[in-house]
Design a protein around this motif. Structure first.
Motif, mmCIF file in Angstrom:
data_model
loop_
_atom_site.group_PDB
_atom_site.id
_atom_site.type_symbol
_atom_site.label_atom_id
_atom_site.label_comp_id
_atom_site.label_asym_id
_atom_site.label_seq_id
_atom_site.Cartn_x
_atom_site.Cartn_y
_atom_site.Cartn_z
ATOM 1 N N TYR A 1 -3.024 4.366 18.695
ATOM 2 C CA TYR A 1 -2.170 5.374 18.088
ATOM 3 C C TYR A 1 -2.671 5.716 16.700
ATOM 4 C CZ TYR A 1 0.685 2.718 21.370
ATOM 5 O OH TYR A 1 1.131 2.044 22.467
ATOM 6 N N ASP A 2 -2.469 6.967 16.302
ATOM 7 C CA ASP A 2 -2.604 7.332 14.908
ATOM 8 C C ASP A 2 -1.332 6.919 14.194
ATOM 9 O OD1 ASP A 2 -4.992 8.693 15.401
ATOM 10 O OD2 ASP A 2 -3.911 10.520 15.938
ATOM 11 N N VAL A 3 -1.483 6.354 13.030
ATOM 12 C CA VAL A 3 -0.313 6.093 12.192
ATOM 13 C C VAL A 3 -0.420 6.996 10.978
ATOM 14 C CG1 VAL A 3 1.019 4.352 10.962
ATOM 15 C CG2 VAL A 3 -0.356 3.683 12.928
ATOM 16 N N THR A 4 0.564 7.855 10.765
ATOM 17 C CA THR A 4 0.496 8.859 9.710
ATOM 18 C C THR A 4 1.758 8.821 8.857
ATOM 19 O OG1 THR A 4 -0.647 10.251 11.321
ATOM 20 C CG2 THR A 4 0.026 11.297 9.278
ATOM 21 N N ALA A 5 1.582 9.002 7.571
ATOM 22 C CA ALA A 5 2.734 9.074 6.677
ATOM 23 C C ALA A 5 3.379 10.448 6.808
ATOM 24 C CB ALA A 5 2.306 8.821 5.238
ATOM 25 N N ALA A 6 4.671 10.483 7.132
ATOM 26 C CA ALA A 6 5.378 11.763 7.241
ATOM 27 C C ALA A 6 5.933 12.164 5.884
ATOM 28 C CB ALA A 6 6.506 11.660 8.251
ATOM 29 N N THR A 7 6.256 11.170 5.096
ATOM 30 C CA THR A 7 6.708 11.394 3.721
ATOM 31 C C THR A 7 5.867 10.457 2.852
ATOM 32 O OG1 THR A 7 8.298 9.592 3.853
ATOM 33 C CG2 THR A 7 9.074 11.764 4.519
ATOM 34 N N ASN A 8 6.122 10.450 1.571
ATOM 35 C CA ASN A 8 5.483 9.418 0.772
ATOM 36 C C ASN A 8 5.945 8.077 1.314
ATOM 37 O OD1 ASN A 8 4.202 11.292 -0.750
ATOM 38 N ND2 ASN A 8 5.683 11.216 -2.445
ATOM 39 N N LEU A 9 5.032 7.136 1.321
ATOM 40 C CA LEU A 9 5.248 5.928 2.113
ATOM 41 C C LEU A 9 4.762 4.698 1.355
ATOM 42 C CD1 LEU A 9 5.843 4.897 5.114
ATOM 43 C CD2 LEU A 9 3.389 5.160 5.481
ATOM 44 N N VAL A 10 5.592 3.668 1.402
ATOM 45 C CA VAL A 10 5.137 2.376 0.886
ATOM 46 C C VAL A 10 5.253 1.355 2.003
ATOM 47 C CG1 VAL A 10 5.509 0.531 -0.794
ATOM 48 C CG2 VAL A 10 5.905 2.912 -1.449
ATOM 49 N N MET A 11 4.176 0.655 2.251
ATOM 50 C CA MET A 11 4.216 -0.360 3.295
ATOM 51 C C MET A 11 3.911 -1.726 2.700
ATOM 52 S SD MET A 11 2.429 1.508 6.523
ATOM 53 C CE MET A 11 3.593 0.777 7.649
ATOM 54 N N CYS A 12 4.566 -2.712 3.285
ATOM 55 C CA CYS A 12 4.297 -4.083 2.912
ATOM 56 C C CYS A 12 3.397 -4.667 3.994
ATOM 57 C CB CYS A 12 5.613 -4.852 2.836
ATOM 58 S SG CYS A 12 5.390 -6.593 2.569
ATOM 59 N N CYS A 13 2.162 -4.945 3.612
ATOM 60 C CA CYS A 13 1.168 -5.358 4.610
ATOM 61 C C CYS A 13 0.906 -6.856 4.545
ATOM 62 C CB CYS A 13 -0.146 -4.627 4.365
ATOM 63 S SG CYS A 13 0.026 -2.847 4.271
ATOM 64 N N PHE A 14 0.539 -7.394 5.697
ATOM 65 C CA PHE A 14 0.115 -8.789 5.773
ATOM 66 C C PHE A 14 -1.241 -8.816 6.450
ATOM 67 C CE2 PHE A 14 4.665 -8.449 6.120
ATOM 68 C CZ PHE A 14 5.119 -9.316 5.149
ATOM 69 N N ARG A 15 -2.158 -9.536 5.886
ATOM 70 C CA ARG A 15 -3.451 -9.623 6.545
ATOM 71 C C ARG A 15 -3.264 -10.262 7.915
ATOM 72 N NH1 ARG A 15 -6.468 -13.031 3.753
ATOM 73 N NH2 ARG A 15 -4.790 -13.521 2.276
ATOM 74 N N ARG A 16 -3.975 -9.713 8.875
ATOM 75 C CA ARG A 16 -3.688 -10.062 10.262
ATOM 76 C C ARG A 16 -3.907 -11.547 10.575
ATOM 77 N NH1 ARG A 16 -3.652 -7.973 15.350
ATOM 78 N NH2 ARG A 16 -3.868 -5.812 14.718
ATOM 79 N N LYS A 17 -5.064 -12.033 10.238
ATOM 80 C CA LYS A 17 -5.415 -13.405 10.595
ATOM 81 C C LYS A 17 -4.380 -14.412 10.112
ATOM 82 C CE LYS A 17 -8.684 -14.639 13.312
ATOM 83 N NZ LYS A 17 -10.024 -14.079 13.055
ATOM 84 N N PRO A 18 -4.162 -14.470 8.793
ATOM 85 C CA PRO A 18 -3.171 -15.450 8.333
ATOM 86 C C PRO A 18 -1.783 -15.212 8.911
ATOM 87 C CG PRO A 18 -4.000 -14.090 6.509
ATOM 88 C CD PRO A 18 -4.837 -13.795 7.683
ATOM 89 N N PHE A 19 -1.477 -13.946 9.149
ATOM 90 C CA PHE A 19 -0.156 -13.672 9.725
ATOM 91 C C PHE A 19 -0.048 -14.275 11.114
ATOM 92 C CE2 PHE A 19 3.028 -11.239 11.999
ATOM 93 C CZ PHE A 19 4.070 -11.226 11.096
ATOM 94 N N ARG B 1 0.856 -1.183 0.000
ATOM 95 C CA ARG B 1 0.000 0.000 0.000
ATOM 96 C C ARG B 1 0.892 1.233 0.000
ATOM 97 N NH1 ARG B 1 -4.448 -0.227 4.621
ATOM 98 N NH2 ARG B 1 -5.071 1.675 3.533
ATOM 99 N N SER B 2 0.453 2.245 -0.742
ATOM 100 C CA SER B 2 1.204 3.503 -0.772
ATOM 101 C C SER B 2 0.379 4.602 -0.135
ATOM 102 C CB SER B 2 1.521 3.913 -2.205
ATOM 103 O OG SER B 2 2.058 2.830 -2.909
ATOM 104 N N PHE B 3 1.066 5.527 0.467
ATOM 105 C CA PHE B 3 0.395 6.671 1.079
ATOM 106 C C PHE B 3 1.170 7.921 0.712
ATOM 107 C CE2 PHE B 3 -0.273 2.950 3.635
ATOM 108 C CZ PHE B 3 -1.619 2.993 3.934
ATOM 109 N N GLU B 4 0.435 9.025 0.578
ATOM 110 C CA GLU B 4 1.119 10.294 0.351
ATOM 111 C C GLU B 4 1.456 10.941 1.679
ATOM 112 O OE1 GLU B 4 -1.118 12.844 -2.176
ATOM 113 O OE2 GLU B 4 -1.375 11.244 -3.671
ATOM 114 N N ALA B 5 2.435 11.825 1.644
ATOM 115 C CA ALA B 5 2.821 12.538 2.862
ATOM 116 C C ALA B 5 1.600 13.171 3.495
ATOM 117 C CB ALA B 5 3.867 13.599 2.535
#
Lengths: 250, 250
Positions: free
Chosen positions: A103-121, A44-48
């Motif tokens: 907590y709030d999680v906020t992108a401080a810069t442009n951001l790419v995260m590698c996510c895993f669905r919680r259950k299977p993880f 997933r990508s997020f903008e700053a």
DNA sequence: CATGCTGTTTGATCTACATCAAGGAGTTTG
DNA sequence: CAAACTCCTTGATGTAGATCAAACAGCATG
């Protein structure tokens, strides 16, 4: 005796394929686990400035930062905010089970995260002890960092706080770029003055004043608002109030 | 609607035999693991004020608190101190691998700890995934607590800090004694004013003044120096600045 | 090229908390 | 039971950083 590098683990030694923690050396990856991780992961990508998750959300994923920077914040009813974590590439967010705090999680810069669905993880974690081990190591490191930060918040002066933050960011930044001239470090500040103030428990005006003061004294050089150069890292380190060999790690 | 108890796990539901974490429900103890733990465990007692381990020591054991209270502190070169953790019965200290940071561990009251020699404990952990799981859960809880504390240190006023600390101790204390009259809580303060100030990032004078102020306003009652009674817990909670349902846990 | 808009700097003033200082209350000690 | 100790309280004063306020610099927008 270069004090900048020793404590830094560079990407060079990393296990590129381990999506849990690129930063540390991982010799335990096994093909079938990786395959499962492959299947449940997505990017997933997020903008700053974009919010990854709000306080109170039931995050349905856990994730690790690929590129960019994210921040973890808490807010009081009347709007006072305190940043409680800085997520840099290879850092992990999310936890198995419920967190008591939100907590709030906020992108401080442009951001790419590698996510895993919680259950299977979580299921994978149960069947694969070393992933749990890895998470434990990472969590202990984060706990150490949080406690260092408590010392900063509770006891350091504004000047020491700023110097500490700059040193930490410079260190982390240096660990990403293998090229670095002796003693001199240069980097792009990934945080606004306001974000810095939220991290340090100060107001943005105080941050600005202290930055100016460090600049006037030649401890840092600035180009524009964001580009920072530290001509003599050791000298700035002396302003942090830390033991000379105290190895901060965020 | 009693807001005091809901978030508290009492000893009633605990697995008495699990030495790793009495506080949480443990349904996973297996006889042979316990036997190994039995073999490597031993007890140590400390008097109030005694140091369990100095910063920089290579602790050769990990341990959980049986009775009493211990504190975890960091000290700066010039003597400024910040407490970064409060260890209450069932809390765990020590970590597999090396910690980057070093803390003093000090007995705040008379203290009994259940220790495990490090090496065999680590070996057991490797062969017994659920012990690692348990440690991960505990560490994540500690991380949450540390982050709550960062908000307190960075953004709360002296009054809010004191109120928060009193509420936390009262909560933890109430969880140990099942008997508690509606709304009214009474407990023995396990910390000196100085220790409180180190925890809260204040001076001891400020702590004393704020305590007096809360006493004058009837939010707390005192007998002697240490015995505190909170006539109306919810009222004190309002002074903490926290969200009304924010469940602090140390 | 004026008009915002966002992030930053700098100045003037205020205040919460620190610092310095003295004394009290409750113990242990000889 | 005085002396010495530790821990706590309270008062007077000082100051680091907050708050209030204004202006500026870099950019996008119509």
């Amino acid at each position: 005796m270069n004090r900048v590098t020793p404590k830094i683990q560079t990407f060079a030694q990393d296990c590129e394929s381990c999506p849990i923690r690129h930063r540390a050396v991982c010799a335990r990856c096994e093909a079938d686990e990786l395959q499962v991780l492959e299947q449940i992961k997505y990017y997933r990508s997020f903008e700053a400035g974009q919010t990854v998750a709000w306080a109170g959300d039931n995050m349905d994923f856990v994730a690790s930062v690929v590129t960019g920077i994210a921040t973890l914040s808490q807010t009081m009813e009347d709007g006072r905010r305190q940043m409680v974590g800085l997520l840099l590439p290879s850092d992990f967010v999310g936890r198995p089970g419920r967190s008591r705090s939100a907590y709030d999680v906020t992108a401080a810069t442009n951001l790419v995260m590698c996510c895993f669905r919680r259950k299977p993880f979580e299921e994978l974690m149960l069947s694969t002890p070393h992933i749990g081990q890895r998470l434990l190591e990472m969590t202990l490191d984060e706990l150490d960092a949080a406690r260092e930060w408590m010392l900063l918040l509770g006891r350091k002066t504004a000047r020491e706080k700023i110097a500490s933050l700059l040193c930490i960011i410079a260190r982390r930044d240096a660990s990403l770029q293998l090229s670095q001239s002796q003693g001199e470090l240069s980097f792009e500040l990934p945080l606004t003055r306001e974000a810095m103030s939220e991290y340090l428990g100060l107001t943005l005006e105080t941050v600005s004043r202290q930055m100016s003061s460090l600049r006037k004294e030649g401890l840092i050089l600035t180009e524009g608002k964001r580009r920072i150069t530290i001509p003599d890292f050791d000298k700035l380190l002396e302003e942090t109030g830390d033991d000379s060999d105290g190895g901060f790690l965020v």
